[in-house]
Motif scaffolding. Structure first.
Motif, PDB file in Angstrom:
ATOM      1  N   MET A 151      25.985   3.877  55.170  1.00  0.00           N
ATOM      2  CA  MET A 151      26.054   3.157  56.425  1.00  0.00           C
ATOM      3  C   MET A 151      25.083   3.784  57.420  1.00  0.00           C
ATOM      4  N   GLN A 152      24.348   2.945  58.126  1.00  0.00           N
ATOM      5  CA  GLN A 152      23.440   3.406  59.165  1.00  0.00           C
ATOM      6  C   GLN A 152      24.247   4.004  60.312  1.00  0.00           C
ATOM      7  N   GLN A 153      23.900   5.204  60.716  1.00  0.00           N
ATOM      8  CA  GLN A 153      24.571   5.851  61.834  1.00  0.00           C
ATOM      9  C   GLN A 153      23.876   5.435  63.134  1.00  0.00           C
ATOM     10  N   PRO A 154      24.619   5.395  64.220  1.00  0.00           N
ATOM     11  CA  PRO A 154      24.025   4.922  65.476  1.00  0.00           C
ATOM     12  C   PRO A 154      23.094   5.941  66.114  1.00  0.00           C
ATOM     13  N   THR A 155      22.288   5.457  67.008  1.00  0.00           N
ATOM     14  CA  THR A 155      21.571   6.298  67.949  1.00  0.00           C
ATOM     15  C   THR A 155      22.093   5.896  69.319  1.00  0.00           C
ATOM     16  N   ILE A 156      22.668   6.849  70.019  1.00  0.00           N
ATOM     17  CA  ILE A 156      23.302   6.600  71.307  1.00  0.00           C
ATOM     18  C   ILE A 156      22.576   7.433  72.352  1.00  0.00           C
ATOM     19  N   GLU A 157      22.251   6.815  73.471  1.00  0.00           N
ATOM     20  CA  GLU A 157      21.627   7.556  74.565  1.00  0.00           C
ATOM     21  C   GLU A 157      22.559   7.621  75.752  1.00  0.00           C
ATOM     22  N   THR A 158      22.619   8.785  76.354  1.00  0.00           N
ATOM     23  CA  THR A 158      23.330   8.991  77.615  1.00  0.00           C
ATOM     24  C   THR A 158      22.277   9.475  78.612  1.00  0.00           C
ATOM     25  N   PRO A 159      22.647   9.700  79.847  1.00  0.00           N
ATOM     26  CA  PRO A 159      21.629  10.194  80.787  1.00  0.00           C
ATOM     27  C   PRO A 159      20.904  11.463  80.322  1.00  0.00           C
ATOM     28  N   ARG A 160      21.621  12.362  79.627  1.00  0.00           N
ATOM     29  CA  ARG A 160      21.000  13.636  79.234  1.00  0.00           C
ATOM     30  C   ARG A 160      20.902  13.868  77.739  1.00  0.00           C
ATOM     31  N   LEU A 161      21.537  12.998  76.945  1.00  0.00           N
ATOM     32  CA  LEU A 161      21.642  13.257  75.511  1.00  0.00           C
ATOM     33  C   LEU A 161      21.118  12.113  74.657  1.00  0.00           C
ATOM     34  N   LEU A 162      20.617  12.504  73.496  1.00  0.00           N
ATOM     35  CA  LEU A 162      20.354  11.581  72.405  1.00  0.00           C
ATOM     36  C   LEU A 162      21.337  11.980  71.305  1.00  0.00           C
ATOM     37  N   ILE A 163      22.166  11.044  70.905  1.00  0.00           N
ATOM     38  CA  ILE A 163      23.169  11.301  69.868  1.00  0.00           C
ATOM     39  C   ILE A 163      22.740  10.503  68.649  1.00  0.00           C
ATOM     40  N   ARG A 164      22.579  11.203  67.527  1.00  0.00           N
ATOM     41  CA  ARG A 164      22.063  10.563  66.317  1.00  0.00           C
ATOM     42  C   ARG A 164      22.645  11.239  65.089  1.00  0.00           C
ATOM     43  N   GLU A 165      22.330  10.681  63.929  1.00  0.00           N
ATOM     44  CA  GLU A 165      22.832  11.291  62.695  1.00  0.00           C
ATOM     45  C   GLU A 165      22.274  12.702  62.535  1.00  0.00           C
ATOM     46  N   LEU A 166      23.038  13.534  61.859  1.00  0.00           N
ATOM     47  CA  LEU A 166      22.562  14.877  61.532  1.00  0.00           C
ATOM     48  C   LEU A 166      21.497  14.763  60.449  1.00  0.00           C
ATOM     49  N   LEU A 167      20.448  15.542  60.594  1.00  0.00           N
ATOM     50  CA  LEU A 167      19.330  15.544  59.651  1.00  0.00           C
ATOM     51  C   LEU A 167      19.156  16.933  59.056  1.00  0.00           C
ATOM     52  N   ASP A 168      18.524  17.001  57.898  1.00  0.00           N
ATOM     53  CA  ASP A 168      18.232  18.297  57.290  1.00  0.00           C
ATOM     54  C   ASP A 168      17.443  19.181  58.253  1.00  0.00           C
ATOM     55  N   ALA A 169      16.596  18.568  59.077  1.00  0.00           N
ATOM     56  CA  ALA A 169      15.778  19.312  60.038  1.00  0.00           C
ATOM     57  C   ALA A 169      16.615  19.997  61.124  1.00  0.00           C
ATOM     58  N   ASP A 170      17.899  19.681  61.219  1.00  0.00           N
ATOM     59  CA  ASP A 170      18.787  20.302  62.211  1.00  0.00           C
ATOM     60  C   ASP A 170      19.372  21.633  61.741  1.00  0.00           C
ATOM     61  N   ALA A 171      18.947  22.119  60.578  1.00  0.00           N
ATOM     62  CA  ALA A 171      19.566  23.317  59.994  1.00  0.00           C
ATOM     63  C   ALA A 171      19.478  24.542  60.904  1.00  0.00           C
ATOM     64  N   GLU A 172      18.338  24.779  61.533  1.00  0.00           N
ATOM     65  CA  GLU A 172      18.224  25.964  62.397  1.00  0.00           C
ATOM     66  C   GLU A 172      19.157  25.861  63.597  1.00  0.00           C
ATOM     67  N   GLY A 173      19.229  24.668  64.198  1.00  0.00           N
ATOM     68  CA  GLY A 173      20.147  24.472  65.321  1.00  0.00           C
ATOM     69  C   GLY A 173      21.600  24.614  64.896  1.00  0.00           C
ATOM     70  N   MET A 174      21.927  24.079  63.712  1.00  0.00           N
ATOM     71  CA  MET A 174      23.288  24.202  63.199  1.00  0.00           C
ATOM     72  C   MET A 174      23.622  25.662  62.929  1.00  0.00           C
ATOM     73  N   PHE A 175      22.652  26.410  62.420  1.00  0.00           N
ATOM     74  CA  PHE A 175      22.879  27.834  62.193  1.00  0.00           C
ATOM     75  C   PHE A 175      23.115  28.556  63.520  1.00  0.00           C
ATOM     76  N   ALA A 176      22.314  28.259  64.551  1.00  0.00           N
ATOM     77  CA  ALA A 176      22.506  28.878  65.868  1.00  0.00           C
ATOM     78  C   ALA A 176      23.895  28.558  66.413  1.00  0.00           C
ATOM     79  N   LEU A 177      24.371  27.356  66.161  1.00  0.00           N
ATOM     80  CA  LEU A 177      25.702  26.935  66.614  1.00  0.00           C
ATOM     81  C   LEU A 177      26.795  27.671  65.852  1.00  0.00           C
ATOM     82  N   ASP A 178      26.809  27.525  64.546  1.00  0.00           N
ATOM     83  CA  ASP A 178      27.953  27.967  63.751  1.00  0.00           C
ATOM     84  C   ASP A 178      27.918  29.426  63.319  1.00  0.00           C
ATOM     85  N   SER A 179      26.849  30.148  63.650  1.00  0.00           N
ATOM     86  CA  SER A 179      26.835  31.587  63.357  1.00  0.00           C
ATOM     87  C   SER A 179      27.360  32.398  64.540  1.00  0.00           C
TER      88      SER A 179
END
Length: 181
Positions: free
Chosen positions: A1-29
């Motif tokens: 299923m295609q995941q949405p892209t949602i925009e708010t005044p300050r955020l872009l909300i989109r599907e998680l991508l493999d390219a997000d690995a460094e950010g995910m590591f910074a978050l969950d470590s």
């Protein structure tokens, strides 16, 4: 299923991508991020990649999973938001949407969790098929409880034990959300 892209005044909300690995590591470590999540931060970038892979599998198998939160001004991955379809029983419920969010510590206290929760709820109540959406937070996680209950208007249902954590459980119906927003 295609995941949405949602925009708010300050955020872009989109599907998680493999390219997000460094950010995910910074978050969950970060141990502080995991204070109310079982105190089990990840230790390697490979674990971050596995988390992303599991969420992407949820997109394929269940049609939904958590979404990346990107700060529009910088393009930086600051955390995730959105929904997990809980297929296992939790607090007497199963096959329910659980609203959640997790932010890198340097982005705490800036309203991003609330902004993303509003946007996620608005999206799912407008486009989704579930009549009720739930959220849960450890009782001691004051910030998350305030967001779920006071800021986005979910109703307190009860307190329960989730693994070894004492949590509050919240609910909002699609009809309630749409009538208020």
């Amino acid at each position: 299923m295609q995941q949405p892209t949602i925009e708010t005044p300050r955020l872009l909300i989109r599907e998680l991508l493999d390219a997000d690995a460094e950010g995910m590591f910074a978050l969950d470590s970060n141990a502080n991020v995991h204070r109310y999540l079982g105190n089990n931060p990840i230790k390697t970038i490979e674990e971050a990649k596995e988390i992303i892979g599991k969420v992407r599998k949820q997109y394929k198998d269940l049609g939904i999973g958590r979404w990346a939160m990107i700060e529009k001004n910088t393009g930086e991955f600051i955390g995730w938001t959105g929904f997990k379809l809980n297929t296992e029983p939790v607090n007497g419920h199963h096959n329910f949407l659980d609203l959640g969010y997790r932010l890198r510590e340097e982005f705490w206290g800036k309203g991003y969790a609330t902004e993303s929760a509003f946007a996620s709820l608005n999206y799912i109540c407008t486009h989704g098929k579930h009549d009720s959406i739930y959220g849960m937070a450890e009782i001691d996680n004051e910030a998350s409880n305030v967001i779920l209950n006071k800021k986005v208007g979910m109703h307190y249902v009860n307190s329960f034990m989730y693994d070894t954590a004492h949590c509050h459980f919240y609910e909002i119906t699609k009809a309630e959300w749409l009538a208020r927003n």
